[in-house]
Design an enzyme around this catalytic site. Structure first.
Site, PDB file in Angstrom:
ATOM      1  N   GLY A 148     -19.596  -1.359 -32.118  1.00 30.54           N
ATOM      2  CA  GLY A 148     -19.306  -2.418 -31.174  1.00 30.54           C
ATOM      3  C   GLY A 148     -17.959  -2.151 -30.525  1.00 30.54           C
ATOM      4  N   TYR A 149     -17.665  -2.916 -29.485  1.00 30.30           N
ATOM      5  CA  TYR A 149     -16.451  -2.687 -28.709  1.00 30.30           C
ATOM      6  C   TYR A 149     -15.553  -3.919 -28.726  1.00 30.30           C
ATOM      7  CZ  TYR A 149     -18.344   1.689 -27.232  1.00 30.30           C
ATOM      8  OH  TYR A 149     -18.819   2.963 -27.249  1.00 30.30           O
ATOM      9  N   LEU A 150     -14.295  -3.698 -29.104  1.00 27.59           N
ATOM     10  CA  LEU A 150     -13.277  -4.738 -29.015  1.00 27.59           C
ATOM     11  C   LEU A 150     -12.742  -4.801 -27.593  1.00 27.59           C
ATOM     12  CD1 LEU A 150     -11.462  -3.930 -32.364  1.00 27.59           C
ATOM     13  CD2 LEU A 150     -12.872  -5.945 -31.886  1.00 27.59           C
TER      14      LEU A 150
END
Length: 146
Positions: free
Chosen positions: A29-31
Site C-alpha cells: 500500500g502507499y502512504l
C-alpha cells in the site's frame, strides 16, 4: 545515493512459471502517491519493507528501501491510502538478469507485468519469451497508479 533503473513489460504467456526459481506473495500500500515521492509499505511473505521512491526520469529514479518488522508493516498497511495491491511475484533468471513477474490479484486480476532492473541505463539485454510490449515510463503501469 540509491538509484533504480527498471524496465517494465506486459506479459504474453505463463511460460515464466516454468522458468521461475522462486515465488513470493506480496501485499503493498502507499502512504504517499505523489509523483515526486512515493512512500510504499510492503509485506513479502513474512518480511516487511518501507520504500521511498523519487520521480522517474526516463527509466531511472531514486529508491531507498528498508526492512522493517513484519508486524509494523502489517499495521502500516492499515494507514495506507485506499487501493491495496496483492500480487504473486515470480523470480526468473534469464541471460544474467533477474526478472520479477507480478501476477496481480483482486481488482487487478488478469494483469501480469514483468520488470527487470538493469545496472545502467541504455544497457542492451535479452528479452525473455514471456515479455511482450515495453511499458517502461507509462504511468498507467506504475504500481502507485494501479
Amino acid at each position: 545515493m540509491a538509484f533504480e533503473i527498471e524496465h517494465k513489460y506486459l506479459v504474453n504467456d505463463d511460460s515464466y512459471k516454468k522458468m521461475a526459481v522462486k515465488k513470493v506473495e506480496i501485499r503493498q500500500g502507499y502512504l504517499s502517491r505523489l509523483p515526486e515521492r512515493t512512500v510504499r509499505v510492503r509485506t513479502r511473505d513474512k518480511q516487511g519493507f518501507l520504500t521511498v521512491k523519487g520521480k522517474n526520469h526516463g527509466d531511472t529514479r531514486l529508491e531507498f528501501e528498508y526492512e522493517i518488522p513484519y508486524e509494523d508493516a502489517c499495521e502500516m498497511l492499515a494507514l495506507c491510502e485506499p487501493g491495496m495491491i496483492e500480487k504473486t511475484r515470480w523470480l526468473v533468471k534469464f541471460d544474467g538478469l533477474v526478472w520479477e513477474v507480478d501476477e496481480y490479484h483482486g481488482a487487478r486480476e488478469g494483469l501480469t507485468v514483468a520488470e527487470v532492473e538493469i545496472p545502467k541505463s541504455g544497457l542492451h539485454y535479452s528479452i525473455p519469451p514471456f515479455a511482450g510490449r515495453n511499458v517502461t515510463g507509462d504511468p498507467a503501469y506504475y504500481n502507485s497508479n494501479l
